[in-house]
Design a protein around this motif. Structure first.
Motif, short mmCIF file in Angstrom:
data_model
loop_
_atom_site.label_atom_id
_atom_site.label_comp_id
_atom_site.label_asym_id
_atom_site.label_seq_id
_atom_site.Cartn_x
_atom_site.Cartn_y
_atom_site.Cartn_z
N VAL A 138 0.87 -0.89 -0.20
CA VAL A 138 -0.23 0.10 -0.42
C VAL A 138 1.10 1.12 0.22
CG1 VAL A 138 -1.90 1.27 1.39
CG2 VAL A 138 -1.82 -1.05 1.23
N ALA A 139 2.23 1.40 0.72
CA ALA A 139 2.81 2.20 0.78
C ALA A 139 3.14 2.70 -0.54
CB ALA A 139 3.71 2.46 1.91
N ALA A 140 4.09 1.84 -0.39
CA ALA A 140 4.63 1.57 -2.22
C ALA A 140 3.84 2.17 -3.39
CB ALA A 140 5.47 0.29 -2.87
N LEU A 141 2.49 1.71 -3.12
CA LEU A 141 1.28 2.38 -4.91
C LEU A 141 1.21 3.71 -3.93
CD1 LEU A 141 -0.14 -1.09 -5.06
CD2 LEU A 141 0.56 0.25 -6.98
N LEU A 142 0.67 3.78 -2.71
CA LEU A 142 0.09 5.44 -3.12
C LEU A 142 1.27 6.34 -3.19
CD1 LEU A 142 -2.08 5.25 0.14
CD2 LEU A 142 -2.01 4.83 -1.89
N THR A 143 2.72 5.58 -2.50
CA THR A 143 4.06 6.72 -3.05
C THR A 143 4.02 7.33 -5.03
OG1 THR A 143 4.81 6.33 -1.08
CG2 THR A 143 5.93 7.73 -2.51
N MET A 144 4.31 5.65 -5.33
CA MET A 144 4.24 5.79 -6.94
C MET A 144 2.97 6.80 -7.45
SD MET A 144 5.27 2.11 -8.95
CE MET A 144 2.78 1.88 -8.96
N VAL A 145 2.13 7.09 -7.16
CA VAL A 145 0.58 7.62 -7.79
C VAL A 145 1.01 9.02 -7.08
CG1 VAL A 145 -0.21 5.75 -8.58
CG2 VAL A 145 -0.62 6.68 -6.30
N GLY A 146 1.71 9.60 -6.34
CA GLY A 146 2.05 10.43 -6.17
C GLY A 146 1.23 11.19 -5.10
N LEU A 147 0.85 10.23 -4.25
CA LEU A 147 -0.05 9.87 -2.66
C LEU A 147 0.66 9.92 -1.37
CD1 LEU A 147 -3.69 8.01 -3.53
CD2 LEU A 147 -2.58 10.75 -3.24
N ASP A 148 0.34 10.68 -0.15
CA ASP A 148 1.28 10.54 1.39
C ASP A 148 0.56 8.99 1.49
OD1 ASP A 148 1.45 10.28 3.96
OD2 ASP A 148 1.63 12.75 3.95
N PRO A 149 1.78 8.01 1.63
CA PRO A 149 1.09 6.45 2.07
C PRO A 149 -0.25 6.97 3.54
CG PRO A 149 3.50 6.45 1.84
CD PRO A 149 3.40 8.35 1.57
N SER A 150 0.26 8.20 4.54
CA SER A 150 -0.63 7.94 5.18
C SER A 150 -1.68 7.96 5.96
CB SER A 150 -0.39 8.97 6.46
OG SER A 150 -0.60 10.47 5.35
N LEU A 151 -2.17 8.18 3.72
CA LEU A 151 -4.02 8.84 3.34
C LEU A 151 -4.45 7.09 3.47
CD1 LEU A 151 -3.57 11.14 0.17
CD2 LEU A 151 -4.88 11.60 2.25
N GLY A 152 -3.56 6.15 3.44
CA GLY A 152 -4.07 4.66 3.20
C GLY A 152 -5.15 4.51 4.38
N GLY A 153 -5.41 4.88 5.61
CA GLY A 153 -7.16 5.23 6.72
C GLY A 153 -7.96 5.41 6.60
N ASN A 154 -7.94 6.90 4.98
CA ASN A 154 -8.60 7.56 4.95
C ASN A 154 -10.26 6.91 3.74
OD1 ASN A 154 -7.00 9.74 5.82
ND2 ASN A 154 -7.62 11.13 4.56
N TYR A 155 -11.18 7.26 4.16
CA TYR A 155 -11.98 7.31 3.02
C TYR A 155 -12.62 8.22 2.08
CZ TYR A 155 -13.43 3.47 6.25
OH TYR A 155 -13.39 2.69 7.09
N PRO A 156 -12.83 7.59 1.44
CA PRO A 156 -13.24 7.79 -0.56
C PRO A 156 -13.66 9.43 -0.87
CG PRO A 156 -13.51 5.74 -1.44
CD PRO A 156 -13.17 5.72 0.49
N HIS A 157 -14.68 9.67 0.78
CA HIS A 157 -15.34 11.03 0.76
C HIS A 157 -14.91 11.99 1.00
CE1 HIS A 157 -16.31 9.17 4.61
NE2 HIS A 157 -15.85 10.70 5.20
N HIS A 158 -13.02 11.86 1.48
CA HIS A 158 -12.63 12.18 2.53
C HIS A 158 -11.10 12.42 1.52
CE1 HIS A 158 -12.38 9.96 6.51
NE2 HIS A 158 -13.36 11.09 6.44
N LEU A 159 -10.88 12.35 0.26
CA LEU A 159 -9.93 12.74 -0.96
C LEU A 159 -11.18 13.44 -2.30
CD1 LEU A 159 -8.70 10.48 0.67
CD2 LEU A 159 -8.05 9.00 -1.64
N SER A 160 -10.32 14.72 -3.12
CA SER A 160 -10.80 15.56 -3.81
C SER A 160 -10.62 13.81 -5.17
CB SER A 160 -9.70 16.24 -3.69
OG SER A 160 -8.54 16.19 -4.52
N GLY A 161 -11.10 14.87 -5.81
CA GLY A 161 -11.30 14.05 -7.47
C GLY A 161 -9.53 13.76 -7.94
#
Lengths: 323, 320
Positions: A138-161
């Motif tokens: 999860v950390a590697a994949l999120l980092t690869m797409v330019g997201l902070d790995p700490s976002l893993g615990g969030n839900y979709p409605h917390h995120l922008s489009g």
């Protein structure tokens, strides 16, 4: 073409029809969403597929990834005919081909955390991961797409489009596919975010050696992003530009180009936009489907359907092509 | 005097202030583009002009809006309604928000004539069909008798424009009128709107996030960011010498003809929500040129000829 390596995907005269209606007083009507498309996707290529709503580009995307089966013709992925594979083999094959959808709001289950969403592909494929392995992936994949790995615990409605679309891309890349079909991945995003996502896709393409199919109605973006452009109209391929800056020879491609807004006020468009609208696929005219809107159409165009003819990689289906 | 003037208006919705001290003006025969990302305040500006903020629980809390000499922010609703039907019209992104699904489109266009223009039914019908033909609706008399669901998105948007024109408006506010449409249809609709301004001399405010549309259609441009004006200038200046770093970044988001792959960058980060506006210049967290002072000082609007820019580094940026 013979000197090139074997293509990753081959579409051999692929068609897909749908029927609708068929009530008490209405006969069933059939339409060709995709009509005899023949296409080879070379490894590492970015093939753009453009056309207006209803031209069959999303159906084509689903045919390429085996999400739907063709009514006629064959789709081969690395020489394996998708139609002959059983469900388990097809599922295994799907690891190699992934899709990113237009709407990041509906392609992620709102009850899944981002971590769950990124791990879902592993689960579907029955790949058991230990907790530590899952965390690392999860950390590697999120980092690869330019997201902070700490976002893993969030839900979709917390995120922008834009962030959600990055999660969509991370999911698609989770199983290290060879082919990624991008179906209008930026159409619902602001231009600023659209440019970010395109830049990310470009970086991943270079880094992972991916093969892309990029479905879009935005010719401006396709000409920037793709190495080759397939133009569709009413289910059929009308032109294949071997390189994005190649001069269009089909009147429809030219019309699409004339309809894009150049971001330069000193170059205001002088040509009039084409009139009329795309015909109903249930009521396909005989002859060339574009004839009713085409300034060059003749009697021949209204009676006889032009075939797709290729010269030096540039294919065109038109009785009166532009020079 | 300009046809419409927004004089340092602010908009509040409860505790939120989605628009802060915005000044703009537009005259007859002009096309003013309003650009910015979602959440920049573009649609809020449209609602403020049209007097429709109460629908979403908002109001113009400061400043004045003058339309042909009349102060709109203090206008009674009944007078505003008369104005909206006749002299100013709103075209929204989704034509179905303006159309009644259970009445023929013709009846809906006719109604503007009978209700606002005092026309008799037959005269209204004739005028409707005439306008539909001007908007290049093929077989207008037949379409007049059809229901919205029988028409394509582009055709429905033309019906909404026909409704607007029936009242012979001086001002049309078009809020992303082509975003939901295919490119060839988008080009047709934008061309129709531009022709209307040139032929009838009405004023058009075109709200869009597409710098390509701005370049092709507008005379002057207001760039909004997080509820404030970033830059206001003639369209030629905006593209030839954008002064605000945000304007530059927005233009940079669109791939140019022949632009090398890998050179498109976008704008890092996202636009802040209305309850999370940063201090100082609201663009500073995403700005490549920001210095510590940008996080503290709200940049005042600087006048440069007819243009206005809200950035303290405008001289450096202009020469940079």
């Amino acid at each position: 073409m013979g000197d090139r390596a074997a293509p990753l995907v081959v579409l051999d005269s692929v068609s897909r029809s749908y029927s609708a209606g068929g009530g008490l007083f209405r006969p069933r009507r059939t339409m060709q969403a995709v009509d005899q498309v023949t296409l080879a996707l070379q490894r590492g290529e970015i093939t753009g597929v453009v056309g207006e709503s209803g031209c069959g580009k999303s159906t084509l995307a689903r045919l390429i990834t085996g999400l739907i089966a063709p009514s006629a013709g064959h789709v081969r992925f690395e020489d394996a005919d998708l139609a002959t594979l059983g469900a388990p083999a097809l599922r295994a094959m799907r690891r190699r081909m992934q899709m990113v959808f237009q709407d990041p709001y509906s392609s992620i289950d709102p009850r899944f955390s981002i971590r769950d969403a990124v791990l879902e592909p592993f689960e579907v494929q029955g790949i058991g991961l230990t907790e530590a392995e899952a965390d690392a992936r999860v950390a590697a994949l999120l980092t690869m797409v330019g997201l902070d790995p700490s976002l893993g615990g969030n839900y979709p409605h917390h995120l922008s489009g834009g962030q959600k679309q990055r999660v969509g891309i991370a999911r698609a890349l989770a199983l290290e596919p060879s082919l990624v079909v991008l179906d209008e991945p930026t159409a619902s995003l602001d231009v600023s975010i659209q440019a970010q996502i395109i830049a990310l896709l470009e970086a991943l393409h270079a880094r992972l050696g991916l093969t892309y199919v990029f479905i879009s109605h935005d010719l401006r973006l396709v000409r920037y992003f793709c190495t080759r452009i397939v133009v569709m109209y009413l289910g059929a391929v009308v032109e294949i530009l071997p390189e994005p800056q190649a001069r269009p020879r089909h009147p429809y491609t030219l019309a699409l180009m004339a309809s894009t807004f150049v971001p330069d006020p000193t170059r205001r468009r002088e040509v009039q936009p084409i009139t009329g609208e795309i015909a109903s696929p249930y009521d396909r005219p005989p002859g060339c489907a574009f004839a009713a809107r085409c300034p060059r159409a003749s009697a021949l165009c209204r009676s006889e359907r032009p075939l797709l003819v290729e010269t030096a990689g540039h294919a065109i289906a038109c009785h009166h092509p532009l020079e | 005097m300009a046809l419409l003037t927004l004089d340092t208006i602010a908009v509040t919705i409860g505790q939120a202030e989605p628009l802060d001290r915005l000044s703009l003006d537009i005259d007859r025969g002009e096309i003013l583009g309003i650009v910015g990302e979602s959440g920049s305040g573009k649609s809020m500006t449209a609602l403020a002009i049209m007097g429709l903020l109460p629908l979403i629980g908002g109001k113009v809390s400061a400043g004045a809006i003058r339309f042909d000499g009349v102060e709109l922010t203090k206008l009674p609703e009944a007078d505003y309604r008369r104005l909206r039907g006749k002299r100013m019209a709103l075209i929204t992104q989704n034509p179905m928000t303006s159309l009644d699904p259970i009445r023929t489109v013709g009846a809906q266009i006719d109604q503007v004539g009978t209700l606002h223009m005092g026309m008799r039914a037959e005269a209204a019908r004739e005028r409707s069909i005439e306008i539909m033909e001007q908007l290049r609706i093929p077989d207008a008399a037949t379409v007049h008798g059809q229901y919205p669901h029988q028409l394509s998105g582009g055709m429905k948007q033309r019906i909404v424009i026909a409704m607007a024109l029936m009242g012979e408006p001086d001002l049309i506010v078009a809020d992303e009128p082509t975003t939901a449409l295919d490119v060839t249809i988008q080009a047709q609709i934008i061309q129709i709107l531009v022709d209307l301004v040139r032929q009838r001399g009405l004023a058009l405010i075109l709200i869009t996030h597409d710098m390509g549309v701005v370049a092709q259609a507008c005379d002057k441009v207001a760039v909004l960011y997080a509820g404030r004006l970033a830059e206001f200038a003639a369209v030629g200046e905006i593209f030839a010498s954008p002064r605000h770093p945000y304007t530059r970044a927005l233009i940079g988001c669109i791939a140019k003809e022949g632009q090398a792959s890998g050179s498109l960058v976008g704008i890092p980060g996202t636009i802040p929500g209305v309850f999370a506006y940063p201090s100082g210049c609201r663009y500073h967290p995403r700005c490549a040129l920001a210095v510590p002072a940008c996080a503290v000082n709200v940049p005042p609007e600087q006048r440069l000829g007819a243009a206005r820019v809200a950035c303290d580094w405008v001289t450096e940026v202009a020469h940079g």
